[in-house]
Design a protein around this motif. Sequence first.
Motif, PDB file in Angstrom:
ATOM      1  N   SER A   1      -1.376  -9.317  -1.410  1.00 41.51           N
ATOM      2  CA  SER A   1      -0.309  -8.488  -1.508  1.00 41.51           C
ATOM      3  C   SER A   1      -0.287  -7.036  -1.264  1.00 41.51           C
ATOM      4  O   SER A   1      -1.084  -6.891  -0.475  1.00 41.51           O
ATOM      5  N   LEU A   2       0.062  -6.310  -1.716  1.00 44.81           N
ATOM      6  CA  LEU A   2      -0.053  -4.890  -0.691  1.00 44.81           C
ATOM      7  C   LEU A   2      -0.768  -3.839  -1.450  1.00 44.81           C
ATOM      8  O   LEU A   2      -1.008  -2.584  -0.527  1.00 44.81           O
ATOM      9  N   ASN A   3      -1.703  -4.481  -2.112  1.00 46.33           N
ATOM     10  CA  ASN A   3      -3.370  -3.281  -3.015  1.00 46.33           C
ATOM     11  C   ASN A   3      -3.268  -2.935  -1.750  1.00 46.33           C
ATOM     12  O   ASN A   3      -3.487  -4.307  -0.983  1.00 46.33           O
ATOM     13  N   GLY A   4      -3.670  -1.514  -1.003  1.00 48.14           N
ATOM     14  CA  GLY A   4      -4.832  -1.482  -0.109  1.00 48.14           C
ATOM     15  C   GLY A   4      -3.743  -1.077   1.348  1.00 48.14           C
ATOM     16  O   GLY A   4      -4.377  -0.632   2.199  1.00 48.14           O
ATOM     17  N   ILE A   5      -2.918  -1.337   0.937  1.00 42.83           N
ATOM     18  CA  ILE A   5      -2.240  -1.961   2.774  1.00 42.83           C
ATOM     19  C   ILE A   5      -1.066  -0.555   2.674  1.00 42.83           C
ATOM     20  O   ILE A   5      -0.660  -0.623   3.746  1.00 42.83           O
TER      21      ILE A   5
END
Length: 180
Positions: free
Chosen positions: A63-67
């Motif tokens: 996922s895009l979490n932390g990205i």
Amino acid sequence: MFRRFEMAAAHWQGVRFGQNLPVFGFNIHGALPPIFWCFNGAHEPVEMAREIGKDQPVYALRSLNGIVPEKSLKTQLSRDVAKIYADEIIRLQVQRPYFVGGNCQGGLIAEEIARILMARGQNISRLCLLEHTPQTPYPGRLALFYGALSKNYNPFLKLATPQHLWTHMHKDVAWDIVPG
């Protein structure tokens, strides 16, 4: 962004697939239809693959979490990332039909992937979402899961009967409360 994906997935386990974005396979020789799940962290696909058994192939998407820290960018970028993942899933040419799923922010990407694959004529057995609810009608089979103690995401802790909205909005929806 691609470099951030690579860095975030550098320590992920599993068999590496994916030409454009990291995709990792677990239990890839299992006989059941594969699950493509959008995870937030490296430990999640390892635990899922172990819990559901060696006969169930799991393909881990990031996922895009932390990205992408900017929340306002995540929705648009989720659509872009979903298109790339849909291409990767089709390119893998694994056994069909597919199960697609994701948790939290990964659920938004999973929802977009399922919609893209369906628009391309692919058979999605079920879209499974943990801690995410589609905001527009989903035309296929949908399963929603919420943590029993999840104050931020569990609609049953805020509304008396949220399932009435889902049954009117979605073609085929099931839901459950899970521990945690």
